[in-house]
Write a protein that holds these residues in place. Structure first.
Motif, PDB file in Angstrom:
ATOM      1  N   SER A 103      48.320 -36.175  48.375  1.00 42.58           N
ATOM      2  CA  SER A 103      48.553 -35.664  49.716  1.00 42.58           C
ATOM      3  C   SER A 103      48.471 -34.137  49.714  1.00 42.58           C
ATOM      4  O   SER A 103      49.386 -33.444  50.128  1.00 42.58           O
ATOM      5  N   ALA A 104      47.359 -33.631  49.199  1.00 40.13           N
ATOM      6  CA  ALA A 104      47.060 -32.200  49.239  1.00 40.13           C
ATOM      7  C   ALA A 104      45.700 -32.084  49.911  1.00 40.13           C
ATOM      8  O   ALA A 104      44.670 -32.385  49.308  1.00 40.13           O
TER       9      ALA A 104
ATOM     10  N   LEU B 246      50.437 -29.754  52.226  1.00 33.52           N
ATOM     11  CA  LEU B 246      51.117 -30.440  51.126  1.00 33.52           C
ATOM     12  C   LEU B 246      52.240 -31.273  51.713  1.00 33.52           C
ATOM     13  O   LEU B 246      53.224 -30.739  52.237  1.00 33.52           O
ATOM     14  N   HIS B 247      52.085 -32.584  51.624  1.00 31.11           N
ATOM     15  CA  HIS B 247      53.059 -33.482  52.242  1.00 31.11           C
ATOM     16  C   HIS B 247      53.479 -34.551  51.233  1.00 31.11           C
ATOM     17  O   HIS B 247      52.642 -35.153  50.568  1.00 31.11           O
TER      18      HIS B 247
ATOM     19  N   VAL C 198      56.659 -33.966  45.083  1.00 32.16           N
ATOM     20  CA  VAL C 198      55.952 -33.121  44.119  1.00 32.16           C
ATOM     21  C   VAL C 198      55.807 -33.891  42.809  1.00 32.16           C
ATOM     22  O   VAL C 198      56.797 -34.215  42.162  1.00 32.16           O
TER      23      VAL C 198
ATOM     24  N   PHE D  61      51.933 -35.274  45.763  1.00 32.91           N
ATOM     25  CA  PHE D  61      50.842 -34.391  45.348  1.00 32.91           C
ATOM     26  C   PHE D  61      51.233 -33.739  44.031  1.00 32.91           C
ATOM     27  O   PHE D  61      52.405 -33.484  43.760  1.00 32.91           O
TER      28      PHE D  61
ATOM     29  N   ASP E 102      46.091 -32.150  42.019  1.00 32.78           N
ATOM     30  CA  ASP E 102      45.655 -32.378  43.404  1.00 32.78           C
ATOM     31  C   ASP E 102      45.441 -31.051  44.127  1.00 32.78           C
ATOM     32  O   ASP E 102      44.459 -30.874  44.859  1.00 32.78           O
ATOM     33  N   VAL E 103      46.373 -30.138  43.946  1.00 29.54           N
ATOM     34  CA  VAL E 103      46.260 -28.819  44.595  1.00 29.54           C
ATOM     35  C   VAL E 103      45.041 -28.073  44.066  1.00 29.54           C
ATOM     36  O   VAL E 103      44.273 -27.471  44.830  1.00 29.54           O
TER      37      VAL E 103
ATOM     38  N   VAL F 144      49.554 -22.315  53.599  1.00 30.03           N
ATOM     39  CA  VAL F 144      50.051 -23.590  53.079  1.00 30.03           C
ATOM     40  C   VAL F 144      51.121 -24.131  54.020  1.00 30.03           C
ATOM     41  O   VAL F 144      52.136 -23.464  54.262  1.00 30.03           O
TER      42      VAL F 144
ATOM     43  N   LEU G  72      53.886 -26.827  54.274  1.00 29.15           N
ATOM     44  CA  LEU G  72      54.654 -27.560  53.264  1.00 29.15           C
ATOM     45  C   LEU G  72      55.699 -28.457  53.908  1.00 29.15           C
ATOM     46  O   LEU G  72      56.455 -28.030  54.785  1.00 29.15           O
TER      47      LEU G  72
ATOM     48  N   SER H 165      58.032 -31.249  51.985  1.00 25.66           N
ATOM     49  CA  SER H 165      58.277 -32.005  50.751  1.00 25.66           C
ATOM     50  C   SER H 165      59.745 -31.973  50.346  1.00 25.66           C
ATOM     51  O   SER H 165      60.380 -30.915  50.406  1.00 25.66           O
TER      52      SER H 165
ATOM     53  N   ILE I 249      52.431 -25.535  40.384  1.00 26.69           N
ATOM     54  CA  ILE I 249      51.822 -25.296  41.701  1.00 26.69           C
ATOM     55  C   ILE I 249      52.177 -23.896  42.195  1.00 26.69           C
ATOM     56  O   ILE I 249      51.331 -23.182  42.758  1.00 26.69           O
TER      57      ILE I 249
END
Length: 323
Positions: A2-3, A12-13, A16, A26, A30-31, A46, A48, A50, A61
């Motif tokens: 999910s990135a 970013l959802h 982590v 994510f 992924d990032v 970004v 965010l 999360s 990250i």
């Protein structure tokens, strides 16, 4: 994963780190993949949302975003907690959406092992916590000790509180309804009650290793070790020499103890085609006499040259690594 990169905005959802919680997640990889085609000189925004997750992934990250030459702006859409709050610190500007929350706390870990293993985990967590505190201090202007005290207390911040504490720079103007990342917020000690209630209403759960699961795994491993040792004792016994087929039958298709199996093999002639018949007959008679085992479990069968070993024998040999 999910990135998602849309233009110059990275979304970013979720949790982590992969395989940390059920649902969206994510990772650092992924990032990296999401932004690999975006020139480093381009400024990145970004968004965010999360609840956090793997502390090491969060640090990776953060480092990746902090190193971007073009700079990074972070907008906390719903929540930036735990490792996600560290990611937020990569923003030259950090904006909190109205109603969003931020949380910082000490990293934690699940450890199974002896005292030495537990001591190593404590040392690793302490190093990681000091690293986190240093990053929070760099952003907020507080001392690392002040940040560590806030981490130990598991401190939650409203948008205004985050700005006042120096962890955010502004409260973003937005009239949209917030959507919080799905997570069992009751796992946190001091989570806002509205988040705990929301998680309960939505039946959000987190997949974390549970002690009872670890205990079950340990029991299963012990049972496997005992079964493997029993098979090895039968197959490696001197009495198995010249009685290989009988030894396989006793080891993989009966519940006889090594001592009982050795007694059966010692009564059977070596190398004769009737060996299994004699051994099985001996075992059946013995079972009838002492009543320890079900006689049906020791059926008589012939092992001619062209006969293939039973599926059970093949399956059991594969399971226990026997050739």
């Amino acid at each position: 994963m999910s990135a998602i990169l849309i233009g110059k905005t990275l979304h970013l959802h979720g949790a982590v780190g992969d395989d940390i919680f059920d649902g969206e997640a994510f990772s650092a990889v992924d990032v990296l993949l999401a932004v690999q085609d975006l020139p480093a000189r381009d400024r990145l925004t970004v968004h965010l949302n999360s609840p956090g997750g793997d502390a090491s992934e969060g640090a990776a990250i953060y480092a990746m975003l902090d190193a971007r030459a073009g700079g990074v702006d972070v907008v906390v859409d719903g929540i930036a907690a735990s490792a996600a709050s560290l990611i937020a610190m990569a923003g030259e500007t950090v904006s909190m959406s109205p109603g969003s929350v931020m949380m910082i706390h000490d990293p934690s870990a699940f450890t199974f092992g002896n005292s030495e293993a537990l001591s190593r985990t404590v040392e690793a967590l302490e190093v990681l916590a000091k690293t986190y505190a240093g990053i929070y201090a760099k952003k907020s202007g507080k001392s690392p000790k002040q940040c560590r005290d806030l981490m130990k207390a598991e401190t939650w911040f409203s948008p205004d509180d985050a700005v006042e504490a120096g962890f955010a720079d502004a409260v973003a103007q937005s009239s949209k309804t917030l959507a919080f990342a799905a997570f069992d917020y009751s796992k946190f000690k001091h989570a806002p009650q509205q988040l705990v209630a929301l998680a309960s209403e939505k039946n959000w759960t987190a997949s974390k290793p549970q002690p009872e699961k670890d205990a079950k795994m340990t029991k299963d491993n012990q049972a496997q070790a005992i079964a493997t040792a029993r098979i090895k004792a039968i197959m490696k016994a001197d009495e198995a020499d010249g009685r290989g087929e009988l030894a396989e039958h006793l080891a993989y298709e009966t519940a006889l103890s090594p001592e009982e199996a050795i007694a059966v093999m010692s009564a059977a002639p070596k190398g004769a085609s009737e060996a299994d018949e004699l051994g099985s007959a001996f075992a059946r008679n013995r079972v009838r006499a002492d009543g320890k085992l079900n006689a049906e479990g020791l059926h008589s069968r012939s092992h001619g040259k062209g006969e293939r070993e039973s599926r059970l024998v093949t399956s059991m040999k594969q399971r226990h690594g026997a050739k």
